[in-house]
Design a protein around this motif. Structure first.
Motif, PDB file in Angstrom:
ATOM      1  N   ASP A 175      89.788  -3.699  53.235  1.00 48.68           N
ATOM      2  CA  ASP A 175      89.362  -5.094  53.145  1.00 48.68           C
ATOM      3  C   ASP A 175      89.917  -5.919  54.303  1.00 48.68           C
ATOM      4  O   ASP A 175      89.241  -6.821  54.814  1.00 48.68           O
ATOM      5  CB  ASP A 175      89.789  -5.708  51.812  1.00 48.68           C
ATOM      6  CG  ASP A 175      88.971  -5.183  50.642  1.00 48.68           C
ATOM      7  OD1 ASP A 175      87.776  -4.912  50.838  1.00 48.68           O
ATOM      8  OD2 ASP A 175      89.527  -5.038  49.541  1.00 48.68           O
ATOM      9  N   CYS A 176      91.140  -5.609  54.725  1.00 47.26           N
ATOM     10  CA  CYS A 176      91.740  -6.326  55.848  1.00 47.26           C
ATOM     11  C   CYS A 176      90.961  -6.078  57.135  1.00 47.26           C
ATOM     12  O   CYS A 176      90.707  -7.000  57.915  1.00 47.26           O
ATOM     13  CB  CYS A 176      93.192  -5.893  56.036  1.00 47.26           C
ATOM     14  SG  CYS A 176      94.224  -6.078  54.566  1.00 47.26           S
ATOM     15  N   VAL A 177      90.578  -4.815  57.345  1.00 49.91           N
ATOM     16  CA  VAL A 177      89.826  -4.473  58.550  1.00 49.91           C
ATOM     17  C   VAL A 177      88.425  -5.077  58.512  1.00 49.91           C
ATOM     18  O   VAL A 177      87.858  -5.420  59.543  1.00 49.91           O
ATOM     19  CB  VAL A 177      89.757  -2.939  58.716  1.00 49.91           C
ATOM     20  CG1 VAL A 177      88.861  -2.552  59.888  1.00 49.91           C
ATOM     21  CG2 VAL A 177      91.152  -2.366  58.928  1.00 49.91           C
ATOM     22  N   THR A 178      87.869  -5.245  57.310  1.00 46.52           N
ATOM     23  CA  THR A 178      86.535  -5.830  57.176  1.00 46.52           C
ATOM     24  C   THR A 178      86.454  -7.192  57.851  1.00 46.52           C
ATOM     25  O   THR A 178      85.458  -7.515  58.501  1.00 46.52           O
ATOM     26  CB  THR A 178      86.160  -5.973  55.686  1.00 46.52           C
ATOM     27  OG1 THR A 178      86.133  -4.683  55.086  1.00 46.52           O
ATOM     28  CG2 THR A 178      84.793  -6.625  55.527  1.00 46.52           C
ATOM     29  N   GLY A 179      87.500  -7.982  57.713  1.00 44.71           N
ATOM     30  CA  GLY A 179      87.511  -9.309  58.320  1.00 44.71           C
ATOM     31  C   GLY A 179      87.485  -9.272  59.837  1.00 44.71           C
ATOM     32  O   GLY A 179      87.062 -10.235  60.481  1.00 44.71           O
ATOM     33  N   VAL A 180      87.948  -8.146  60.426  1.00 41.51           N
ATOM     34  CA  VAL A 180      87.975  -8.016  61.884  1.00 41.51           C
ATOM     35  C   VAL A 180      86.705  -7.339  62.389  1.00 41.51           C
ATOM     36  O   VAL A 180      85.894  -7.939  63.092  1.00 41.51           O
ATOM     37  CB  VAL A 180      89.205  -7.209  62.354  1.00 41.51           C
ATOM     38  CG1 VAL A 180      89.227  -7.104  63.882  1.00 41.51           C
ATOM     39  CG2 VAL A 180      90.480  -7.852  61.856  1.00 41.51           C
ATOM     40  N   SER A 181      86.523  -6.066  62.016  1.00 42.08           N
ATOM     41  CA  SER A 181      85.419  -5.298  62.587  1.00 42.08           C
ATOM     42  C   SER A 181      84.106  -5.491  61.838  1.00 42.08           C
ATOM     43  O   SER A 181      83.031  -5.499  62.439  1.00 42.08           O
ATOM     44  CB  SER A 181      85.777  -3.814  62.627  1.00 42.08           C
ATOM     45  OG  SER A 181      86.041  -3.321  61.327  1.00 42.08           O
ATOM     46  N   SER A 259      93.696 -20.465  65.894  1.00 41.57           N
ATOM     47  CA  SER A 259      93.966 -20.685  64.476  1.00 41.57           C
ATOM     48  C   SER A 259      92.685 -20.555  63.646  1.00 41.57           C
ATOM     49  O   SER A 259      92.689 -19.971  62.562  1.00 41.57           O
ATOM     50  CB  SER A 259      94.582 -22.072  64.266  1.00 41.57           C
ATOM     51  OG  SER A 259      94.818 -22.317  62.894  1.00 41.57           O
ATOM     52  N   THR A 260      91.584 -21.075  64.178  1.00 39.03           N
ATOM     53  CA  THR A 260      90.303 -21.010  63.478  1.00 39.03           C
ATOM     54  C   THR A 260      89.835 -19.569  63.321  1.00 39.03           C
ATOM     55  O   THR A 260      89.365 -19.162  62.245  1.00 39.03           O
ATOM     56  CB  THR A 260      89.238 -21.817  64.238  1.00 39.03           C
ATOM     57  OG1 THR A 260      89.648 -23.186  64.308  1.00 39.03           O
ATOM     58  CG2 THR A 260      87.891 -21.742  63.536  1.00 39.03           C
ATOM     59  N   ILE A 261      89.976 -18.761  64.375  1.00 33.12           N
ATOM     60  CA  ILE A 261      89.556 -17.363  64.301  1.00 33.12           C
ATOM     61  C   ILE A 261      90.449 -16.580  63.347  1.00 33.12           C
ATOM     62  O   ILE A 261      89.971 -15.768  62.552  1.00 33.12           O
ATOM     63  CB  ILE A 261      89.540 -16.728  65.701  1.00 33.12           C
ATOM     64  CG1 ILE A 261      88.423 -17.367  66.540  1.00 33.12           C
ATOM     65  CG2 ILE A 261      89.349 -15.215  65.607  1.00 33.12           C
ATOM     66  CD1 ILE A 261      88.367 -16.882  67.964  1.00 33.12           C
ATOM     67  N   ILE A 262      91.756 -16.831  63.395  1.00 36.91           N
ATOM     68  CA  ILE A 262      92.683 -16.180  62.460  1.00 36.91           C
ATOM     69  C   ILE A 262      92.290 -16.518  61.026  1.00 36.91           C
ATOM     70  O   ILE A 262      92.246 -15.640  60.154  1.00 36.91           O
ATOM     71  CB  ILE A 262      94.139 -16.604  62.736  1.00 36.91           C
ATOM     72  CG1 ILE A 262      94.624 -16.021  64.063  1.00 36.91           C
ATOM     73  CG2 ILE A 262      95.061 -16.156  61.596  1.00 36.91           C
ATOM     74  CD1 ILE A 262      95.953 -16.571  64.537  1.00 36.91           C
ATOM     75  N   ASN A 263      91.989 -17.788  60.786  1.00 40.06           N
ATOM     76  CA  ASN A 263      91.583 -18.211  59.442  1.00 40.06           C
ATOM     77  C   ASN A 263      90.273 -17.547  59.032  1.00 40.06           C
ATOM     78  O   ASN A 263      90.099 -17.171  57.860  1.00 40.06           O
ATOM     79  CB  ASN A 263      91.412 -19.729  59.389  1.00 40.06           C
ATOM     80  CG  ASN A 263      92.737 -20.465  59.465  1.00 40.06           C
ATOM     81  OD1 ASN A 263      93.785 -19.888  59.189  1.00 40.06           O
ATOM     82  ND2 ASN A 263      92.701 -21.730  59.844  1.00 40.06           N
ATOM     83  N   VAL A 265      89.092 -14.594  59.984  1.00 43.01           N
ATOM     84  CA  VAL A 265      89.362 -13.198  59.643  1.00 43.01           C
ATOM     85  C   VAL A 265      90.019 -13.105  58.266  1.00 43.01           C
ATOM     86  O   VAL A 265      89.644 -12.267  57.436  1.00 43.01           O
ATOM     87  CB  VAL A 265      90.257 -12.538  60.714  1.00 43.01           C
ATOM     88  CG1 VAL A 265      90.713 -11.152  60.262  1.00 43.01           C
ATOM     89  CG2 VAL A 265      89.521 -12.438  62.045  1.00 43.01           C
ATOM     90  N   GLU A 266      90.974 -13.989  58.021  1.00 45.83           N
ATOM     91  CA  GLU A 266      91.669 -13.985  56.740  1.00 45.83           C
ATOM     92  C   GLU A 266      90.718 -14.273  55.584  1.00 45.83           C
ATOM     93  O   GLU A 266      90.721 -13.571  54.565  1.00 45.83           O
ATOM     94  CB  GLU A 266      92.804 -15.010  56.749  1.00 45.83           C
ATOM     95  CG  GLU A 266      93.617 -15.031  55.461  1.00 45.83           C
ATOM     96  CD  GLU A 266      94.758 -16.037  55.517  1.00 45.83           C
ATOM     97  OE1 GLU A 266      95.844 -15.696  55.031  1.00 45.83           O
ATOM     98  OE2 GLU A 266      94.564 -17.146  56.041  1.00 45.83           O
ATOM     99  N   LYS A 267      89.880 -15.301  55.734  1.00 48.15           N
ATOM    100  CA  LYS A 267      88.933 -15.673  54.673  1.00 48.15           C
ATOM    101  C   LYS A 267      87.915 -14.562  54.433  1.00 48.15           C
ATOM    102  O   LYS A 267      87.552 -14.275  53.275  1.00 48.15           O
ATOM    103  CB  LYS A 267      88.224 -16.978  55.031  1.00 48.15           C
ATOM    104  CG  LYS A 267      89.112 -18.207  54.998  1.00 48.15           C
ATOM    105  CD  LYS A 267      89.578 -18.521  53.577  1.00 48.15           C
ATOM    106  CE  LYS A 267      90.362 -19.825  53.530  1.00 48.15           C
ATOM    107  NZ  LYS A 267      90.843 -20.127  52.157  1.00 48.15           N
ATOM    108  N   SER A 268      87.439 -13.940  55.505  1.00 48.45           N
ATOM    109  CA  SER A 268      86.464 -12.863  55.353  1.00 48.45           C
ATOM    110  C   SER A 268      87.088 -11.658  54.666  1.00 48.45           C
ATOM    111  O   SER A 268      86.449 -11.000  53.837  1.00 48.45           O
ATOM    112  CB  SER A 268      85.898 -12.462  56.724  1.00 48.45           C
ATOM    113  OG  SER A 268      85.084 -13.490  57.253  1.00 48.45           O
TER     114      SER A 268
END
Length: 280
Positions: A175-181, A259-263, A265-268
């Protein structure tokens, strides 16, 4: 490059399935005659037929005729899809040889194994791919269920890694990787569009602006991969003292881009996990 002899089935023929299937065909891993796709609306599978792949509206036909079956339905469709398969499936000894590969965001192995419990000694692999697989630049993580053996993993790795990069990870990381890739391509497309719009605003023709923005992102990404340098170091190498780039970087900082991109990824990532819980 190695090839597979197995019949590859897709239950669900949407964008992710097509990215994987067309990518495997384009890379020569399988031939069109080895691929079989099902979907509820046969007219929506025309693009598969356009590349020579057989289609059907019967999921059980794909299950029965395929050796490796990709489950590519939406998470909320999983339960009724599995129930339909369960009600119509005739058990055979070949069930234990079949390999199932899920691309469903947020749906854990435990739930997948419960839904497909009508298959004896179910071999299920959970994956999280992304759509750039269709151009051979995908990024996929995967984790195997309890009955999956090394030979199965090698086949799945061959398929997924031939379409970019693939890596086995603990399920807790998916799930963590889902937010990135998984979601990240949409973020990058937005950045490319914004770069192009900035160029258009300053007088560059639209098509040229889009081409230059896209090539810039491609070039920057490849530079990170090839040099192995940290992105911050590469950024500093571009920022001459008092130059144009550092002024632009300052504007990005004022706009809280990082900060927006980090957020995002986290939300996704959180949403991916929620999708799995929501559709139990």
């Amino acid at each position: 490059m190695a090839k597979l002899d197995e019949k590859i089935g897709f239950i669900g023929g949407g964008n992710m399935a097509f990215a994987i299937g067309s990518g495997l065909i384009n890379r020569g891993i399988v031939k069109t005659g080895q691929v079989f796709v099902s979907g509820p609306n046969i007219e929506n599978l025309q693009r598969w037929r356009d590349i020579g792949v057989a289609t059907t509206d019967d999921n059980n036909e794909v299950l029965n005729k395929s050796d490796i079956i990709f489950i590519c339905v939406k998470p909320h469709i999983l339960a009724p899809c599995a129930e339909q398969l369960r009600n119509n499936h005739v058990r055979t000894i070949k069930d234990m040889e079949k390999l199932f590969v899920s691309v469903l965001a947020g749906v854990c192995l435990k739930d997948l194994e419960e839904q497909f419990s009508f298959i004896d000694r179910l071999k299920m692999i959970r994956t999280m791919p992304n759509t750039p697989m269709q151009v051979g630049e995908g990024c996929t993580v995967y984790t195997p269920g309890s009955y999956v053996v090394q030979q199965d993993l090698e086949k799945v790795h061959l398929m997924l890694n031939s379409l970019g990069i693939a890596q086995q990870v603990p399920e807790s990381m998916i799930d963590c990787v889902t937010g990135v890739s998984g979601c990240g391509p949409a973020f990058v497309y937005t950045i490319i569009e914004a770069l192009a719009d900035g160029a258009v605003k300053n007088g560059v023709p639209r098509q040229m602006a889009l081409q230059f923005a896209t090539q810039t992102v491609l070039g920057a990404a490849k530079t990170v991969l090839v040099t192995g340098k940290h992105p911050a170091i590469l950024r500093d190498e571009v920022c001459s003292p008092g130059g144009a780039t550092i002024v632009g970087v300052h504007e990005l900082e004022k706009g809280n881009l990082r900060s927006t991109i980090i957020n995002a990824v986290e939300k996704s990532s959180q949403r991916s996990a929620e999708l799995g819980r929501k559709n139990k």
